[in-house]
Design an enzyme around this catalytic site. Structure first.
Site, mmCIF file in Angstrom:
data_model
loop_
_atom_site.group_PDB
_atom_site.id
_atom_site.type_symbol
_atom_site.label_atom_id
_atom_site.label_comp_id
_atom_site.label_asym_id
_atom_site.label_seq_id
_atom_site.Cartn_x
_atom_site.Cartn_y
_atom_site.Cartn_z
ATOM 1 N N THR A 1 0.830 -1.198 0.000
ATOM 2 C CA THR A 1 0.000 0.000 0.000
ATOM 3 C C THR A 1 0.870 1.256 0.000
ATOM 4 O O THR A 1 1.794 1.393 0.793
ATOM 5 C CB THR A 1 -0.892 0.020 1.254
ATOM 6 O OG1 THR A 1 -1.637 -1.199 1.308
ATOM 7 C CG2 THR A 1 -1.835 1.206 1.233
ATOM 8 N N GLU A 2 0.568 2.178 -0.910
ATOM 9 C CA GLU A 2 1.254 3.477 -1.013
ATOM 10 C C GLU A 2 2.764 3.329 -1.242
ATOM 11 O O GLU A 2 3.541 4.228 -0.932
ATOM 12 C CB GLU A 2 1.006 4.344 0.243
ATOM 13 C CG GLU A 2 -0.434 4.390 0.721
ATOM 14 C CD GLU A 2 -1.404 5.032 -0.252
ATOM 15 O OE1 GLU A 2 -0.976 5.432 -1.339
ATOM 16 O OE2 GLU A 2 -2.597 5.143 0.064
ATOM 17 N N LEU A 3 3.175 2.197 -1.812
ATOM 18 C CA LEU A 3 4.594 1.884 -2.024
ATOM 19 C C LEU A 3 5.403 1.920 -0.727
ATOM 20 O O LEU A 3 6.623 2.139 -0.751
ATOM 21 C CB LEU A 3 5.224 2.826 -3.066
ATOM 22 C CG LEU A 3 4.736 2.682 -4.513
ATOM 23 C CD1 LEU A 3 5.464 3.674 -5.422
ATOM 24 C CD2 LEU A 3 4.933 1.264 -5.047
#
Length: 403
Positions: free
Chosen positions: A146-148
């Site tokens: 998630t979100e890198l």
């Protein structure tokens, strides 16, 4: 031949409906179905359907030379099934070409990797099962958090789940003088390879394409190709990572974004020494140059490339802590309705809406938020969470009375 790795994140959260203090204990349904359906259908018409058709056209035209990669959040897949089966069918056609890779992530697009190894693993397993269900048994090999969000420790957990690689941000404060255009490896589990986003060239498309105050506006294919050709010959891979909604939603059709993308593959293949590969292909063909040390988590967001977009103030921290206090009880109860809401309440967007940053980053945060202020987002979320706690307590009593 060097290679470009095109990766698109496809995500829609389940947005909460306006939920008042007086609804607590009375209304147990939290989701704004009208808004969620409206957003999904709007983005389907502006982005998903036309862009999927364009990518299918490009894949067929270039006969195996053009490839892309997707990561679908579980919340997006659920909304596709509910509101946009035509979009699901178009993604299934793309994946069936064999020129599209699908990545793993957390089902609820959650921040669980920062708090709970067990919940992180549960969400990843649930997401993998959903991918298999929707895409004819497809099993992802590479992970995108998630979100890198990435750290040495998160990479270790991902390796231990059986993945060969992970995507993350090429953050300047981590790389220093190094280039993102190499393959790296996790510092704890060297077998896990790490692909880093080239954020400058990615963001030229995703954020600056239609910005008339940008010194390089307008961005033409020839101009972009000149930047690609300027990459030193020793650097083997260019990772272009961005939200899929870049095409048609964030950058409107009128900006020329679709024409840019239609012409880009041919220009890359004819005017550069780059081809196109999926992450699995890159990881199988390119050796890691060195470990990358990330003791403190990084992400794609804001100038800092840290976690402060989601966990940077007292509002966010309070909501996050209150949510994960419930983890063990929710897992033990194993109630389908509670699990569904538990998944959706973990979605990172809820915490993003509570961000109190200002200036350029604040403008980006407010663009994505359905709330007037971060404080409204916090109050609404905490009201919902209060009702969720009551439901958990009631369910626990029912289970104990049966036992």
């Amino acid at each position: 031949m060097r290679t470009i790795c095109f990766y698109f994140q496809v995500h829609q959260p389940y947005r909460l409906k306006p939920y008042r203090f007086f609804d607590i204990g009375d209304d147990h349904y939290y989701w704004d179905d009208f808004l969620n359906r409206s957003v999904m259908r709007r983005v389907a018409q502006k982005c998903y359907l036309p862009m999927n058709a364009l990518l299918l056209e490009l894949i067929e035209r270039h006969k195996g030379a053009f490839k892309v990669t997707f990561s679908f959040s579980g919340t997006f897949m659920d909304q596709m099934e509910a509101y946009a089966p035509d979009v699901l069918e178009s993604f299934q056609r793309l994946v069936a070409t064999g020129q599209v890779e699908v990545l793993s992530e957390t089902y609820g697009h959650s921040l669980a990797s920062l708090r709970s190894k067990e919940e992180f693993a549960r969400m990843v397993d649930q997401h993998r099962d959903k991918i298999k269900q929707l895409f004819n048994g497809y099993t992802p090999k590479v992970f995108r958090n998630t979100e890198l969000i990435y750290s040495d420790r998160i990479g270790e957990m991902v390796h231990d789940m059986g993945y060969t690689g992970i995507l993350t941000e090429g953050a300047k404060h981590v790389l220093g003088w190094k280039s993102p255009n190499f393959v790296y490896q996790n510092s704890i589990r060297p077998e896990l390879k790490v692909l880093l986003k080239n954020f400058r060239l990615s963001d030229d498309i995703a954020f600056r394409f239609s910005n008339k105050t940008w010194s390089d506006y307008p961005l033409t294919v020839d101009k972009f190709i000149s930047w690609v050709n300027a990459i030193p010959k020793s650097e083997p891979v260019l990772n272009l990572f961005m939200d899929y909604e870049t095409f048609g939603e964030h950058q409107w059709k009128e900006t020329g974004i679709f024409e840019f993308m239609r012409a880009l593959p041919e220009a890359v293949l004819s005017k550069t020494d780059f081809g196109f590969s999926t992450p699995s292909e890159v990881l199988g063909q390119v050796d890691a140059i060195s470990p990358i040390h990330v003791p403190i988590p990084i992400s794609w967001a804001d100038e800092e490339r840290d976690l402060t977009a989601w966990l940077g103030n007292d509002l966010q921290d309070e909501a996050f802590d209150r949510l994960y206090e419930l983890e063990q009880t929710v897992r033990q109860l194993d109630d389908p309705d509670l699990i569904r809401d538990w998944n959706y309440l973990q979605t990172s967007d809820h915490f993003y809406y509570m961000c109190t940053k200002f200036f350029s980053d604040g403008d980006i945060h407010s663009y994505f938020s359905p709330y007037d202020t971060p404080y409204d987002a916090f109050i609404n979320y905490m009201n919902v969470l209060s009702d969720f706690v009551l439901r958990i307590k009631q369910k626990k009593k029912e289970v104990e009375s049966v036992e």
